[in-house]
Design a protein around this motif. Structure first.
Motif, PDB file in Angstrom:
ATOM      1  N   LEU A   1      35.704  34.165 -13.826  1.00 29.93           N
ATOM      2  CA  LEU A   1      36.802  33.380 -13.243  1.00 29.93           C
ATOM      3  C   LEU A   1      37.838  32.990 -14.294  1.00 29.93           C
TER       4      LEU A   1
ATOM      5  N   TRP B   1      38.645  22.033  -2.384  1.00 30.45           N
ATOM      6  CA  TRP B   1      37.504  22.169  -1.483  1.00 30.45           C
ATOM      7  C   TRP B   1      36.652  20.901  -1.503  1.00 30.45           C
TER       8      TRP B   1
ATOM      9  N   LEU C   1      40.149  35.938  -5.716  1.00 30.46           N
ATOM     10  CA  LEU C   1      41.207  35.533  -6.646  1.00 30.46           C
ATOM     11  C   LEU C   1      41.579  36.774  -7.475  1.00 30.46           C
TER      12      LEU C   1
ATOM     13  N   LEU D   1      33.885  31.941  -4.720  1.00 29.17           N
ATOM     14  CA  LEU D   1      35.073  32.453  -5.393  1.00 29.17           C
ATOM     15  C   LEU D   1      34.682  33.714  -6.144  1.00 29.17           C
ATOM     16  N   GLN D   2      35.512  34.737  -6.038  1.00 29.50           N
ATOM     17  CA  GLN D   2      35.243  35.942  -6.805  1.00 29.50           C
ATOM     18  C   GLN D   2      36.549  36.501  -7.327  1.00 29.50           C
TER      19      GLN D   2
ATOM     20  N   LEU E   1      31.263  27.327  -0.942  1.00 28.04           N
ATOM     21  CA  LEU E   1      32.505  27.861  -1.489  1.00 28.04           C
ATOM     22  C   LEU E   1      32.123  29.060  -2.354  1.00 28.04           C
TER      23      LEU E   1
ATOM     24  N   ALA F   1      41.169  28.715 -10.212  1.00 25.58           N
ATOM     25  CA  ALA F   1      39.798  28.538  -9.714  1.00 25.58           C
ATOM     26  C   ALA F   1      39.458  27.052  -9.635  1.00 25.58           C
TER      27      ALA F   1
ATOM     28  N   HIS G   1      41.088  25.476  -6.600  1.00 29.97           N
ATOM     29  CA  HIS G   1      40.374  25.779  -5.353  1.00 29.97           C
ATOM     30  C   HIS G   1      39.103  24.939  -5.232  1.00 29.97           C
TER      31      HIS G   1
ATOM     32  N   LEU H   1      36.743  33.197  -1.004  1.00 27.17           N
ATOM     33  CA  LEU H   1      38.065  33.551  -1.519  1.00 27.17           C
ATOM     34  C   LEU H   1      38.004  34.629  -2.595  1.00 27.17           C
TER      35      LEU H   1
END
Length: 100
Positions: free
Chosen positions: A59, A88, A52, A8-9, A6, A81, A84, A50
């Motif tokens: 985050l 997940w 964001l 996330l950014q 996973l 965040a 997500h 993803l």
């Protein structure tokens, strides 16, 4: 071999530009999958990348994403965040969220 990734950014990340970074991550994951002759979308290999848009490098919900904001933001990590990450993990473990 199982792969669960996973990424996330935050879209307001000024330290690591999101668009270029996420594209490189997708390419790298694709190259690794191709070298190992696997699909990243089958049951053993779950990959999610993803962006964001309203979050910064940490985050956190941010106005500008600038480093000067870091000390002004009280939030530890944005609920978006965490949602997500939680979704997940639940999907990987195939459990339902517990309601209190």
């Amino acid at each position: 071999m199982q792969s669960h990734v996973l990424v996330l950014q935050g879209g307001k990340d000024v330290q690591v530009p999101a668009t270029a970074n996420l594209q490189r991550i997708r390419e790298a994951l694709g190259n690794v999958a191709q070298q190992n002759n696997v699909s990243l979308q089958d049951d053993n290999h779950k990959v999610k990348v993803l962006l964001l848009p309203e979050l910064n490098h940490l985050l956190k919900q941010a106005k500008t994403g600038g480093i000067h904001e870091y000390l002004l933001l009280e939030q530890t990590i944005a609920p978006l965040a965490l949602d997500h990450i939680s979704s997940w993990m639940q999907q990987l473990t195939k459990t339902s969220p517990k309601r209190h």
